[in-house]
Structures are given as C-alpha cells and as structure tokens.
Design a protein around this motif. Sequence first.
Motif, PDB file in Angstrom:
ATOM      1  N   PHE A  29       0.767  -1.298  -0.065  1.00  0.00           N
ATOM      2  CA  PHE A  29      -0.157  -0.091  -0.016  1.00  0.00           C
ATOM      3  C   PHE A  29       0.902   1.198  -0.023  1.00  0.00           C
ATOM      4  N   ASP A  30       1.869   1.232   0.805  1.00  0.00           N
ATOM      5  CA  ASP A  30       2.976   2.335   0.600  1.00  0.00           C
ATOM      6  C   ASP A  30       3.418   2.711  -0.542  1.00  0.00           C
ATOM      7  N   LEU A  31       3.874   1.623  -1.324  1.00  0.00           N
ATOM      8  CA  LEU A  31       4.246   1.635  -2.608  1.00  0.00           C
ATOM      9  C   LEU A  31       3.228   2.209  -3.655  1.00  0.00           C
ATOM     10  N   GLY A  32       2.172   1.763  -3.634  1.00  0.00           N
ATOM     11  CA  GLY A  32       1.076   2.078  -4.286  1.00  0.00           C
ATOM     12  C   GLY A  32       0.623   3.473  -4.246  1.00  0.00           C
ATOM     13  N   ARG A  33       0.822   4.003  -2.819  1.00  0.00           N
ATOM     14  CA  ARG A  33       0.607   5.633  -2.663  1.00  0.00           C
ATOM     15  C   ARG A  33       1.586   6.474  -3.227  1.00  0.00           C
ATOM     16  N   ARG A  34       2.888   5.768  -3.011  1.00  0.00           N
ATOM     17  CA  ARG A  34       4.066   6.654  -3.407  1.00  0.00           C
ATOM     18  C   ARG A  34       4.118   6.609  -5.250  1.00  0.00           C
ATOM     19  N   ASN A  35       3.675   5.573  -5.655  1.00  0.00           N
ATOM     20  CA  ASN A  35       3.660   5.430  -7.287  1.00  0.00           C
ATOM     21  C   ASN A  35       2.427   5.687  -8.047  1.00  0.00           C
ATOM     22  N   GLY A  36       1.390   6.013  -7.203  1.00  0.00           N
ATOM     23  CA  GLY A  36       0.207   6.239  -7.894  1.00  0.00           C
ATOM     24  C   GLY A  36      -0.540   5.177  -8.569  1.00  0.00           C
ATOM     25  N   ILE A  37      -0.315   3.969  -7.768  1.00  0.00           N
ATOM     26  CA  ILE A  37      -0.890   2.617  -8.404  1.00  0.00           C
ATOM     27  C   ILE A  37      -1.805   2.204  -7.573  1.00  0.00           C
ATOM     28  N   ASP A  38      -3.164   1.841  -7.863  1.00  0.00           N
ATOM     29  CA  ASP A  38      -4.279   1.252  -7.113  1.00  0.00           C
ATOM     30  C   ASP A  38      -4.125  -0.170  -6.935  1.00  0.00           C
ATOM     31  N   LEU A  39      -4.199  -0.816  -5.743  1.00  0.00           N
ATOM     32  CA  LEU A  39      -4.276  -2.099  -5.512  1.00  0.00           C
ATOM     33  C   LEU A  39      -5.706  -2.714  -5.485  1.00  0.00           C
ATOM     34  N   PRO A  40      -5.832  -3.593  -6.254  1.00  0.00           N
ATOM     35  CA  PRO A  40      -7.392  -4.291  -6.164  1.00  0.00           C
ATOM     36  C   PRO A  40      -8.104  -4.730  -4.861  1.00  0.00           C
ATOM     37  N   PHE A  41      -7.480  -4.283  -3.673  1.00  0.00           N
ATOM     38  CA  PHE A  41      -7.762  -4.520  -2.342  1.00  0.00           C
ATOM     39  C   PHE A  41      -8.100  -3.343  -1.748  1.00  0.00           C
ATOM     40  N   ASP A  42      -8.974  -3.341  -0.806  1.00  0.00           N
ATOM     41  CA  ASP A  42      -9.468  -2.152  -0.064  1.00  0.00           C
ATOM     42  C   ASP A  42      -8.459  -2.083   1.384  1.00  0.00           C
ATOM     43  N   SER A  43      -7.898  -3.199   1.506  1.00  0.00           N
ATOM     44  CA  SER A  43      -7.119  -2.974   3.093  1.00  0.00           C
ATOM     45  C   SER A  43      -6.044  -4.016   2.858  1.00  0.00           C
ATOM     46  N   VAL A  44      -5.182  -3.718   4.032  1.00  0.00           N
ATOM     47  CA  VAL A  44      -4.252  -4.845   4.201  1.00  0.00           C
ATOM     48  C   VAL A  44      -4.799  -5.959   4.741  1.00  0.00           C
ATOM     49  N   GLU A  45      -5.757  -6.048   5.456  1.00  0.00           N
ATOM     50  CA  GLU A  45      -6.545  -7.265   6.063  1.00  0.00           C
ATOM     51  C   GLU A  45      -7.070  -7.805   4.817  1.00  0.00           C
ATOM     52  N   ALA A  46      -7.914  -7.266   3.699  1.00  0.00           N
ATOM     53  CA  ALA A  46      -8.422  -7.807   2.578  1.00  0.00           C
ATOM     54  C   ALA A  46      -7.251  -8.480   1.659  1.00  0.00           C
ATOM     55  N   VAL A  47      -6.241  -7.943   1.455  1.00  0.00           N
ATOM     56  CA  VAL A  47      -4.906  -8.860   0.933  1.00  0.00           C
ATOM     57  C   VAL A  47      -4.722 -10.054   1.772  1.00  0.00           C
ATOM     58  N   ARG A  48      -4.604  -9.983   2.900  1.00  0.00           N
ATOM     59  CA  ARG A  48      -4.056 -11.044   3.623  1.00  0.00           C
ATOM     60  C   ARG A  48      -5.340 -12.219   3.483  1.00  0.00           C
ATOM     61  N   ARG A  49      -6.408 -11.666   3.682  1.00  0.00           N
ATOM     62  CA  ARG A  49      -7.316 -12.767   3.297  1.00  0.00           C
ATOM     63  C   ARG A  49      -7.429 -13.540   1.866  1.00  0.00           C
ATOM     64  N   ALA A  50      -6.714 -12.762   0.993  1.00  0.00           N
ATOM     65  CA  ALA A  50      -6.600 -13.353  -0.357  1.00  0.00           C
ATOM     66  C   ALA A  50      -5.669 -14.331  -0.305  1.00  0.00           C
ATOM     67  N   TYR A  51      -4.822 -14.706   0.577  1.00  0.00           N
ATOM     68  CA  TYR A  51      -3.848 -15.560   0.839  1.00  0.00           C
ATOM     69  C   TYR A  51      -4.246 -17.005   1.078  1.00  0.00           C
ATOM     70  N   ARG A  52      -5.117 -17.463   0.275  1.00  0.00           N
ATOM     71  CA  ARG A  52      -5.614 -18.881   0.562  1.00  0.00           C
ATOM     72  C   ARG A  52      -5.210 -19.421  -0.753  1.00  0.00           C
ATOM     73  N   PHE A  53      -4.201 -20.550  -0.623  1.00  0.00           N
ATOM     74  CA  PHE A  53      -3.553 -20.955  -2.014  1.00  0.00           C
ATOM     75  C   PHE A  53      -4.038 -22.463  -2.241  1.00  0.00           C
ATOM     76  N   SER A  54      -4.320 -22.864  -3.265  1.00  0.00           N
ATOM     77  CA  SER A  54      -4.255 -24.405  -3.236  1.00  0.00           C
ATOM     78  C   SER A  54      -3.300 -25.166  -3.966  1.00  0.00           C
ATOM     79  N   ASP A  55      -2.461 -24.397  -4.616  1.00  0.00           N
ATOM     80  CA  ASP A  55      -1.215 -24.835  -5.122  1.00  0.00           C
ATOM     81  C   ASP A  55      -0.272 -23.668  -5.502  1.00  0.00           C
ATOM     82  N   LEU A  56       0.934 -24.214  -6.223  1.00  0.00           N
ATOM     83  CA  LEU A  56       1.980 -23.270  -6.613  1.00  0.00           C
ATOM     84  C   LEU A  56       1.346 -22.283  -7.427  1.00  0.00           C
TER      85      LEU A  56
END
Length: 344
Positions: A29-56
């Motif tokens: 998020f810091d880098l996104g702000r610095r570089n003017g890039i939007d992350l496709p997530f609303d929050s740090v928690e939302a990013v972490r919630r997406a970290y559910r993997f089924s394989d490599l």
Amino acid sequence: MDIKDFIAGIPKAELHMHIEGSLEPEMMFDLGRRNGIDLPFDSVEAVRRAYRFSDLQSFLDIYYQGANMLITEQDFHDMTWSYLEKCRGQNIRHTEIFFDPQTHTDRGIPFRTVISGIHRALEDADRQHGISSGLIMCFLRHLSEESALETLDSALPYRDMLTAVGLDSSEKGHPPEKFARVFAQARDLGLKTVAHAGEEGPPEYIRNALDVLKVSRIDHGVRCEEDDSLVLRLAEQRIPLTVCPLSNTALKVFGHMREHNLKRLLDRGLCVTVNSDDPAYFGGYLNENLNAVHSALDLQRGDIVQLVKNGFEASFLSGKRIRQFLRQVDEYVAASVGSLIPDG
Ligand code: HPA
Ligand code: ZN
C-alpha cells in the motif's frame, strides 16, 4: 531458555528467500501511494484474506500482482532493507536471496533499477549490521529459453553483484533441461547454479537439475523421497535441499505440517536446510519456520542445531567463513546449555 528463545537466538543462514516474496501488504500500500498505483484490494486485511492458496500456481498469480507495485530503485531498496531488518531481528547472519528480474523487465522496469536497489540494500546491511549476503538471479521457467538468455545478457554489466543463477516459477511442464544452454553460459561466467525442483514436479526434475544444470543445491526437493536411489545419491553427495516448511503447507505440497518429510530426510543423512521462501505470503520468516517444524515433527534441540549448521555448510561462503560461523553456532549452543529447560 525455552526452545523458542533458543531458535530465535541461534546464528542462522537463509538460502531460499525470494525478495519479492518478502513484500508485506503494508508496504504494497505504501508503494501504491508513492507510485500512484491502485491495488485491487481495500485494505491490508483484505490482501491477507486473499492469501489462501490451493497450489503453486494460485500463489504465483497473486505474487506477481504484488510485485507490480515495485517501480523505482528506491522501492527495490526499501523492500530489501525491510527483509534485512527482519534478518537482524532473527539473528540471520548470512542470506542468499533470489530475485526475479523478468517479473520487472517485462513491465518496462530497467534491469539496472532492480539490481541496483537490491544491491545497495545488501551493501548497507553488510556495512551497518554485519549481515553478509549473496544475490541469486532466477529465471522464470514458464517463460522461454530466449527470454532467459536475454536476461543473462542484461546481467553481464552486473556480473560481480551475482553469486549464482536459479530457476523458479511454475514447475510442472517446465523441466530443467529447457534451460540447459542458459545455465551452461552462466557457469562459463563463473556463476554457481541452483534450481527449484521436486516441489510440485517429479523426482526426475531433481535428477536433471543435477545432471543437466549441474546445480550445487536443490531448492525444495522434497519429492526426492519418491525415489530411493535419488535419496541415497543426495545423502552420499551431501547435496543440500533448501526446504521451506510453511511454504509447503501453504501450497498444499503437504496437507499438514505433521506430514512433512523434513525429519525423515534429515534422519536419512540429507543436508536439509530450513528457509522461508516467500515469508510475507506464507505466514512467517525463518524463526517461525523452525518453530513450526520443531513442534509438528517432534524435533530435538540437536535436530535444530543440525538444520542450522546445514544452512551454513550449504551456503556459497568460503570454507573459512563457513568454519567461523559453525564455531559461532557451537559457542552459542555451549553457552545456552546452562540455561536450558528440557523440552523433550
Ligand atoms: N516455487 C516456485 N517459484 C516461486 C516460489 C516457489 O516456491 N516462490 C516464488 N517463486
Ligand atoms: Zn522458492
């Protein structure tokens, strides 16, 4: 001293850590702000919630998205510095880190920007904190041989910043021999070689990494256990495996940490080392990986010492530096004997 403190304090080496995999959501998020890039997530928690993997592959899809936040030399420096601060906190005294230049050059980021930022942080950490390091340039195996050859060419002016080349990304369907020529060129430049093999791919990929790419160590390698003669060879030749337990359970290589084969491989005499792979994505850095295998696999304190010593032995440091580090480990163990709480 309980085992957690013992693990936290013992001098350690790390040999399998993708620097882009150390990018924590907060920094994205810091880098996104610095570089003017939007992350496709609303929050740090939302990013972490997406970290559910089924394989490599399900991991790699998200991992490459995260890496898109990195634009400037300072970004690469800050990401690397942040990992090196972790090293300081975890008493990691030597680290050999991977980076994936093609992830960035394919987005138009110059090779120089990537390697200069990472290298400057490594130099700062050596000077300021006495953390020694090596830099391993990985080729993305899902891309072509031609792209890997071009990447090696881009690296020529920076040859002296590199210790080795490696091979990562989607393993299945991309066998080591696809990169026979690029690895031969890298060896001609005096670079060491390593490769991911036997994480999701078959034991044959481990054999071909050894025989065709002439690697000094195998990254992951846990599927060697399916081939007895390969296990014997790895043990006899003391070919190191850089095993990443939290990665293996996150990516379902093993269903549960209790099923991990690290202890069996260690008991068969393999030079097994413990590493964090992509710590920002898999729930922990090196200490957390050691704690996880200690509790799930009923390891003894001696097993932890062996794993840690293997890490130094398997490094690309000089024999003299390795012996110095091994002495420091022995001194640490001797000093901690008086303050041990038996832990079984
Ligand atoms: N395997 C393959 N490629 C990777 C990994 C991994 O565990 N982590 C980052 N790139
Ligand atoms: Zn890896």
